[in-house]
Write a protein that holds these residues in place. Structure first.
Motif, PDB file in Angstrom:
ATOM      1  N   THR A  27      41.156  67.222  10.739  1.00  0.00           N
ATOM      2  CA  THR A  27      41.799  66.492   9.650  1.00  0.00           C
ATOM      3  C   THR A  27      41.006  66.636   8.360  1.00  0.00           C
ATOM      4  N   ARG A  28      39.689  66.521   8.466  1.00  0.00           N
ATOM      5  CA  ARG A  28      38.847  66.629   7.268  1.00  0.00           C
ATOM      6  C   ARG A  28      38.860  68.042   6.694  1.00  0.00           C
ATOM      7  N   VAL A  29      38.872  69.039   7.575  1.00  0.00           N
ATOM      8  CA  VAL A  29      38.936  70.421   7.106  1.00  0.00           C
ATOM      9  C   VAL A  29      40.286  70.667   6.425  1.00  0.00           C
ATOM     10  N   ALA A  30      41.361  70.206   7.060  1.00  0.00           N
ATOM     11  CA  ALA A  30      42.696  70.374   6.470  1.00  0.00           C
ATOM     12  C   ALA A  30      42.778  69.670   5.115  1.00  0.00           C
ATOM     13  N   ALA A  31      42.212  68.464   5.028  1.00  0.00           N
ATOM     14  CA  ALA A  31      42.227  67.725   3.763  1.00  0.00           C
ATOM     15  C   ALA A  31      41.460  68.493   2.688  1.00  0.00           C
ATOM     16  N   ALA A  32      40.324  69.075   3.045  1.00  0.00           N
ATOM     17  CA  ALA A  32      39.531  69.843   2.078  1.00  0.00           C
ATOM     18  C   ALA A  32      40.304  71.062   1.586  1.00  0.00           C
ATOM     19  N   VAL A  33      40.948  71.765   2.503  1.00  0.00           N
ATOM     20  CA  VAL A  33      41.705  72.961   2.128  1.00  0.00           C
ATOM     21  C   VAL A  33      42.904  72.588   1.257  1.00  0.00           C
ATOM     22  N   VAL A  34      43.663  71.598   1.693  1.00  0.00           N
ATOM     23  CA  VAL A  34      44.858  71.194   0.940  1.00  0.00           C
ATOM     24  C   VAL A  34      44.473  70.661  -0.432  1.00  0.00           C
ATOM     25  N   ASP A  35      43.471  69.789  -0.482  1.00  0.00           N
ATOM     26  CA  ASP A  35      43.050  69.217  -1.759  1.00  0.00           C
ATOM     27  C   ASP A  35      42.616  70.317  -2.727  1.00  0.00           C
ATOM     28  N   THR A  36      41.791  71.231  -2.258  1.00  0.00           N
ATOM     29  CA  THR A  36      41.305  72.312  -3.127  1.00  0.00           C
ATOM     30  C   THR A  36      42.450  73.203  -3.563  1.00  0.00           C
ATOM     31  N   PHE A  37      43.313  73.587  -2.622  1.00  0.00           N
ATOM     32  CA  PHE A  37      44.407  74.490  -2.963  1.00  0.00           C
ATOM     33  C   PHE A  37      45.365  73.844  -3.970  1.00  0.00           C
ATOM     34  N   VAL A  38      45.750  72.608  -3.724  1.00  0.00           N
ATOM     35  CA  VAL A  38      46.681  71.930  -4.625  1.00  0.00           C
ATOM     36  C   VAL A  38      46.036  71.730  -5.996  1.00  0.00           C
ATOM     37  N   TRP A  39      44.776  71.272  -6.004  1.00  0.00           N
ATOM     38  CA  TRP A  39      44.102  71.052  -7.279  1.00  0.00           C
ATOM     39  C   TRP A  39      44.003  72.359  -8.064  1.00  0.00           C
ATOM     40  N   GLN A  40      43.514  73.397  -7.411  1.00  0.00           N
ATOM     41  CA  GLN A  40      43.340  74.685  -8.096  1.00  0.00           C
ATOM     42  C   GLN A  40      44.685  75.280  -8.522  1.00  0.00           C
ATOM     43  N   ALA A  41      45.696  75.170  -7.658  1.00  0.00           N
ATOM     44  CA  ALA A  41      47.003  75.724  -8.014  1.00  0.00           C
ATOM     45  C   ALA A  41      47.552  75.049  -9.267  1.00  0.00           C
ATOM     46  N   ASP A  52      43.122  65.730 -11.816  1.00  0.00           N
ATOM     47  CA  ASP A  52      42.311  64.768 -11.057  1.00  0.00           C
ATOM     48  C   ASP A  52      43.031  63.433 -10.954  1.00  0.00           C
ATOM     49  N   TYR A  53      43.522  62.946 -12.086  1.00  0.00           N
ATOM     50  CA  TYR A  53      44.234  61.664 -12.102  1.00  0.00           C
ATOM     51  C   TYR A  53      45.479  61.721 -11.219  1.00  0.00           C
ATOM     52  N   LEU A  54      46.240  62.799 -11.340  1.00  0.00           N
ATOM     53  CA  LEU A  54      47.455  62.958 -10.537  1.00  0.00           C
ATOM     54  C   LEU A  54      47.133  62.936  -9.046  1.00  0.00           C
ATOM     55  N   LEU A  55      46.132  63.703  -8.639  1.00  0.00           N
ATOM     56  CA  LEU A  55      45.783  63.747  -7.211  1.00  0.00           C
ATOM     57  C   LEU A  55      45.152  62.445  -6.739  1.00  0.00           C
ATOM     58  N   ASP A  56      44.331  61.817  -7.582  1.00  0.00           N
ATOM     59  CA  ASP A  56      43.742  60.527  -7.221  1.00  0.00           C
ATOM     60  C   ASP A  56      44.827  59.463  -7.045  1.00  0.00           C
ATOM     61  N   SER A  57      45.903  59.592  -7.798  1.00  0.00           N
ATOM     62  CA  SER A  57      47.001  58.624  -7.751  1.00  0.00           C
ATOM     63  C   SER A  57      48.037  58.930  -6.673  1.00  0.00           C
ATOM     64  N   SER A  58      47.911  60.060  -6.027  1.00  0.00           N
ATOM     65  CA  SER A  58      48.939  60.437  -5.056  1.00  0.00           C
ATOM     66  C   SER A  58      48.326  60.990  -3.773  1.00  0.00           C
ATOM     67  N   LEU A  59      48.131  62.266  -3.730  1.00  0.00           N
ATOM     68  CA  LEU A  59      47.711  62.961  -2.508  1.00  0.00           C
ATOM     69  C   LEU A  59      46.391  62.443  -1.945  1.00  0.00           C
ATOM     70  N   ARG A  60      45.433  62.190  -2.785  1.00  0.00           N
ATOM     71  CA  ARG A  60      44.126  61.743  -2.299  1.00  0.00           C
ATOM     72  C   ARG A  60      44.170  60.341  -1.705  1.00  0.00           C
ATOM     73  N   LYS A  61      45.150  59.549  -2.055  1.00  0.00           N
ATOM     74  CA  LYS A  61      45.307  58.237  -1.427  1.00  0.00           C
ATOM     75  C   LYS A  61      45.615  58.395   0.058  1.00  0.00           C
ATOM     76  N   ILE A  62      46.332  59.434   0.398  1.00  0.00           N
ATOM     77  CA  ILE A  62      46.641  59.703   1.809  1.00  0.00           C
ATOM     78  C   ILE A  62      45.361  60.024   2.573  1.00  0.00           C
ATOM     79  N   TYR A  63      44.501  60.847   2.008  1.00  0.00           N
ATOM     80  CA  TYR A  63      43.239  61.203   2.678  1.00  0.00           C
ATOM     81  C   TYR A  63      42.398  59.964   2.889  1.00  0.00           C
ATOM     82  N   HIS A  64      42.299  59.124   1.854  1.00  0.00           N
ATOM     83  CA  HIS A  64      41.461  57.931   1.945  1.00  0.00           C
ATOM     84  C   HIS A  64      42.035  56.920   2.927  1.00  0.00           C
ATOM     85  N   GLU A  65      43.352  56.857   3.059  1.00  0.00           N
ATOM     86  CA  GLU A  65      43.977  55.980   4.062  1.00  0.00           C
ATOM     87  C   GLU A  65      43.576  56.438   5.474  1.00  0.00           C
ATOM     88  N   ASP A  66      43.575  57.773   5.677  1.00  0.00           N
ATOM     89  CA  ASP A  66      43.157  58.301   6.989  1.00  0.00           C
ATOM     90  C   ASP A  66      41.738  57.900   7.308  1.00  0.00           C
TER      91      ASP A  66
END
Length: 165
Positions: free
Chosen positions: A76-90, A147-161
């Motif tokens: 889960t942590r590896v997937a979160a790292a890959v998804v977070d980096t890919f989405v942020w960079q994209a 950063d703000y967009l991901l902190d307000s959306s996708l990253r909330k899912i990671y932190h909930e996990d």
């Protein structure tokens, strides 16, 4: 510890701290030159930037895997790292800056055509110069916005996990 020693002892991230980082800006350069080059050059610049984004995401996944060893939740942590980096960079390196430079250049070419009597080649080169000179000014606001967009959306899912572990 001496600040200079601290700086040199910190691990260098090849995708963030070296010249490789500039590959993420390839598509912005391609967009700036769109008026002057074949469209295949522009698409090639997007390919370079996308390879950079993908390589950075894979690298962050490998680092997350190494950091978590055989601990539970590693996948889960590896997937979160890959998804977070890919989405942020994209978003921050390809999609938003590419669109921004494209629109700046299109608007510049249009306005130069309406407001000047310059020959088309001069207008195209001026548009390219405007596009290239815009790049340094858009990087930080786009990065912070993503950063703000991901902190307000996708990253909330990671932190909930993480809270449920």
């Amino acid at each position: 510890m001496d600040p200079i020693e601290e700086k040199t002892s910190k691990a260098v991230d090849i995708y963030r701290d070296t010249w490789v980082r500039f590959l993420g800006y390839a598509n912005e350069v391609g967009e700036a030159f769109r008026a002057l080059v074949p469209v295949s050059f522009v698409w090639g610049s997007y390919a370079v930037a996308t390879v950079y984004v993908t390589a950075d995401a894979v690298d962050k996944g490998k680092k997350a895997a190494a950091a978590h060893g055989d601990n539970p939740g590693k996948t889960t942590r590896v997937a979160a790292a890959v998804v977070d980096t890919f989405v942020w960079q994209a978003l921050a390196s390809v999609i938003i800056p590419g669109f921004t430079i494209n629109r700046v250049c299109a608007a510049s070419l249009h306005l130069l055509g309406k407001t000047t009597k310059w020959p088309l080649p001069v207008r195209k080169w001026t548009t390219t110069a405007i596009g290239l000179s815009t790049i340094p000014f858009i990087i930080t606001p786009i990065d912070r916005s993503v950063d703000y967009l991901l902190d307000s959306s996708l990253r909330k899912i990671y932190h909930e996990d993480e809270k449920h572990k």
